[in-house]
Design a protein around this motif. Structure first.
Motif, PDB file in Angstrom:
ATOM      1  N   TYR A  72       1.052  -1.026  -0.544  1.00  0.00           N
ATOM      2  CA  TYR A  72      -0.328   0.191  -0.180  1.00  0.00           C
ATOM      3  C   TYR A  72       0.758   1.466   0.234  1.00  0.00           C
ATOM      4  CZ  TYR A  72      -3.434   4.026   1.971  1.00  0.00           C
ATOM      5  OH  TYR A  72      -3.392   4.445   1.827  1.00  0.00           O
ATOM      6  N   SER A 227      -0.894   4.016   9.113  1.00  0.00           N
ATOM      7  CA  SER A 227      -1.939   3.885   7.791  1.00  0.00           C
ATOM      8  C   SER A 227      -0.201   2.703   6.408  1.00  0.00           C
ATOM      9  CB  SER A 227      -1.933   5.026   6.727  1.00  0.00           C
ATOM     10  OG  SER A 227      -0.978   5.989   6.054  1.00  0.00           O
ATOM     11  N   ALA A 230      -2.889   0.134   5.865  1.00  0.00           N
ATOM     12  CA  ALA A 230      -3.811  -0.072   4.767  1.00  0.00           C
ATOM     13  C   ALA A 230      -4.453   1.748   5.758  1.00  0.00           C
ATOM     14  CB  ALA A 230      -4.955  -0.408   5.144  1.00  0.00           C
ATOM     15  N   ARG A 260      -4.143  -3.493   8.738  1.00  0.00           N
ATOM     16  CA  ARG A 260      -4.048  -4.339   7.692  1.00  0.00           C
ATOM     17  C   ARG A 260      -5.434  -4.206   6.435  1.00  0.00           C
ATOM     18  NH1 ARG A 260      -4.852 -10.476   9.597  1.00  0.00           N
ATOM     19  NH2 ARG A 260      -5.993  -9.007  11.046  1.00  0.00           N
ATOM     20  N   SER A 261      -6.434  -2.890   7.053  1.00  0.00           N
ATOM     21  CA  SER A 261      -8.109  -2.821   6.322  1.00  0.00           C
ATOM     22  C   SER A 261      -8.367  -1.670   7.740  1.00  0.00           C
ATOM     23  CB  SER A 261      -7.916  -3.562   5.408  1.00  0.00           C
ATOM     24  OG  SER A 261      -9.358  -4.372   6.892  1.00  0.00           O
ATOM     25  N   ASP A 264     -10.211  -3.838  10.459  1.00  0.00           N
ATOM     26  CA  ASP A 264      -9.264  -4.089  11.632  1.00  0.00           C
ATOM     27  C   ASP A 264      -9.610  -3.330  12.935  1.00  0.00           C
ATOM     28  OD1 ASP A 264      -8.041  -6.464  10.597  1.00  0.00           O
ATOM     29  OD2 ASP A 264      -6.635  -5.255  10.077  1.00  0.00           O
TER      30      ASP A 264
END
Length: 487
Positions: A72, A227, A230, A260-261, A264
Motif C-alpha cells: 500500500y 497507515s 492500509a 491491514r484494512s 481492523d
C-alpha cells in the motif's frame, strides 16, 4: 519510514562483520569466511527476537506464516511473518525481500527464509543513524546477508495465527515509559488485537515524505496507529474508544500498530480510560488521564515562537489549575492561529502525558496534539498567584501544584544571564535569603542588560524542566520596579 529503515540497515551492516566477495565459500560445510556474521542456523522467530542473539547472526526460518505484505502507498515491500502458533515474540519484519518474490506471495503462505541475518538497530550497540533510544527500544528485522541475497521459498499455506490480545489500558497504567516500551516490544512483528485503546490525537502525517501510507494517530499506552499497510478510516476521530484494533505490531521511533484494512478498527469500546474534563482533575488524579476535554479555559501564556501555550482554569491563577500545551516539534509545527492570544477563552481537546525527558526524573504534565477552539469575546487579563516564595516552590511537595501556574515573585535579582552554552538558563535569586533558582527562555530570554538587575517583582510561569530535572521559572518579560536584593 521504510527509506529510513534502509539507511538503518545499511548502517547496521557496517557495524557487524559482513561476508566476503562472490569468490568466498558462503554455503559449504567445511569452511566459513571468518569475516562473516555468526551463524545461528535454523532458528525460531522467538530466538531472533531474544536479545541473547547478536545483531548480524546468520539465520534460517522454516515453516513460518506470512501475516502481512506491504503493498500500500508510495513505499512498499516489507513482509511480516510469524510462527504458526502465534503468541508474544512470535513475529518479525522481513526487510529487502526480492520484489519478484513478493509478487508471488499472499497472506497465509507458509515460507522458508534463507541467506538471512538478524538485524537490530536504534540501541546503544547499533545506533540508527544519530538516534539512540535510551529507554531500551530497538528494531528487530530479518534481512539478507548481502544486498539481493535473501531467499524466500513458498512451501504451502496455513491459517493465520490467532491475534494476541494486547490491553492498551493496562500498558498505559505501567509506571514508566521504559516499562511500556518493554511491553510493546513483545509484539513487534506479531499479529495482535489491541483492546481498551482510546484515540488521543487527530490523524496526521508523519515523516518527511508524506503520502497515503504516512498517516498516524496516537492511542493509549504510548503507541501509534499508522497507515503503512492500509488507509485509516474517516471514523478514526479523537476520543474514540476502540473495541479492538487488529494489525501487526511494529517499531520505528515509536511503538506502532499497523492495521491491514479499515475493518481492523472497531469502535464502540466501553472500557477505555475516561477523559478528564478539568485541569485540576488532570493535575491531581492518582492515575493521570490520557485524554482531556477542556471547556472555557484561558490562555495564560504563549511561547516565544508562537507554537506552544499554557492554560489556566480561570482568569485568576490558582494551584493545580495550570497546564502546558505542547503542539509538536518546532521544525514541523505551525504557529498558533492569530486569535489564540493571551487571555483568550478556549476549549481544548488533547492527549495528556507526564513527560519525563526520557531520563527517569520527575515529570511535567502536558497536553499534546490539541484541537483548539477559540470562544468569541475580548481577551481577559490573567491575574497571577502572589505571596509564594521560591524556597517553597522549589520543593517538590509544595512546588508541584504550581506547575504551569502564573505567579509573581518579589525581590528577584538576575545574577548571571544565560548563553547558548547552557541553553540560555539564567541564574536568579530571591531575597531575603538569596534563594537561588533558574529561569528558562521558553517565553522571554534575559539579555545582557538584565544582568545584576534587582526587580521589585517579576511575573511568569512556574514549571518543571524534565531535561534538567529541576523546577524553574519562565518569565513573561523582564521584571518591574527596583527591589530590595539584600539580606
Amino acid at each position: 519510514m521504510k527509506n529510513l529503515a534502509y539507511v538503518a540497515c545499511a548502517l547496521s551492516l557496517a557495524l557487524v562483520a559482513c561476508r566476503g566477495g562472490e569468490g568466498d565459500d558462503v554455503g559449504g560445510d567445511d569452511m566459513q569466511n571468518p569475516d562473516s556474521p555468526p551463524i545461528g542456523g535454523d532458528v525460531t522467530i522467538q530466538e531472533i527476537q531474544n536479545d541473547a542473539m547478536p545483531s548480524g547472526t546468520q539465520v534460517e526460518l522454516r515453516g513460518v506464516v506470512v501475516t502481512a505484505i506491504d503493498a500500500y502507498g508510495n513505499r512498499t515491500g516489507d513482509l511480516f511473518v510469524s510462527e504458526p502458533e502465534g503468541g508474544p515474540n512470535s513475529g518479525v519484519k522481513v526487510f529487502g525481500a526480492p520484489l519478484e518474490t513478493l509478487a508471488t506471495l499472499q497472506v497465509g503462505d507458509v515460507v522458508d527464509i534463507t541467506s538471512a541475518i538478524k538485524h537490530e538497530a536504534c540501541n546503544e550497540a547499533a545506533p540508527c543513524g544519530t538516534v539512540v533510544f535510551d529507554d531500551g527500544a530497538s528494531i528487530t528485522e530479518v534481512m539478507g546477508v548481502s544486498a539481493g541475497s535473501l531467499v524466500i521459498t513458498k512451501t504451502g499455506t496455513a491459517p493465520l495465527p490467532t491475534p494476541v490480545t494486547v490491553d492498551a489500558k493496562a500498558i498505559a497504567a505501567l509506571a514508566t515509559k521504559a516499562e511500556r516500551v518493554a511491553e510493546w516490544e513483545k509484539y513487534e512483528g506479531v499479529l495482535i488485537k489491541v483492546i481498551n485503546a482510546r484515540q488521543l490525537s487527530v490523524t496526521s502525517p508523519f515523516g518527511s515524505n508524506p503520502g497515503p501510507d504516512s498517516n498516524e494517530f496516537r492511542i493509549s499506552g504510548v503507541a501509534r496507529v499508522q497507515s503503512v499497510l492500509a488507509e485509516l478510516p474517516n471514523t478514526a476521530t479523537v476520543g474514540t474508544c476502540y473495541e479492538s484494533i487488529t494489525g501487526v505490531g511494529d517499531f520505528f521511533f515509536n511503538n506502532l500498530v499497523l492495521p491491514r484494512s479499515a475493518a481492523d478498527l472497531v469502535g464502540g469500546g466501553t472500557a477505555c480510560n475516561p477523559m478528564a474534563s478539568s485541569i485540576q482533575e488532570l493535575q491531581t488524579a492518582s492515575t493521570p488521564p490520557e485524554l482531556v476535554n477542556l471547556t472555557d479555559v484561558y490562555v495564560s501564556a504563549i511561547s516565544f515562537n508562537k507554537k506552544n501555550l499554557w492554560l489556566s482554569t480561570s482568569a485568576t491563577a490558582a494551584a493545580n489549575n495550570g497546564v502546558y500545551v505542547y503542539r509538536g516539534p518546532s521544525s514541523s509545527t505551525d504557529v498558533l492561529p492569530a486569535n489564540v492570544v493571551v487571555g483568550a477563552k478556549v476549549s481544548v481537546l488533547g492527549g495528556a502525558e507526564e513527560f519525563d525527558g526520557n531520563d527517569g526524573g520527575d515529570t511535567v504534565t502536558q497536553l499534546t496534539s490539541p484541537a483548539i477552539t477559540v470562544a468569541a469575546g475580548s481577551p481577559a487579563t490573567i491575574t497571577p498567584v502572589t505571596n509564594q516564595t521560591v524556597s517553597t516552590l522549589l520543593a517538590s511537595g509544595t512546588g508541584e501544584p504550581y506547575e504551569s501556574v502564573l505567579v509573581t515573585l518579589t525581590n528577584v535579582k538576575v545574577n548571571t544571564v544565560g548563553t547558548s552554552t547552557n541553553n540560555y538558563l539564567t541564574d536568579l535569586a530571591q531575597y531575603p535569603g538569596a534563594t537561588a533558582f533558574k529561569a528558562d527562555d521558553d517565553i522571554y530570554r534575559f539579555v545582557t542588560g538584565d544582568a545584576n538587575a534587582c526587580y521589585a517583582s517579576i511575573t511568569g510561569l512556574w514549571t518543571y524542566n524534565a531535561f534538567e530535572d529541576q523546577y524553574m521559572f519562565l518569565p513573561l518579560a523582564a521584571g518591574t520596579g527596583t527591589g530590595n536584593c539584600s539580606n
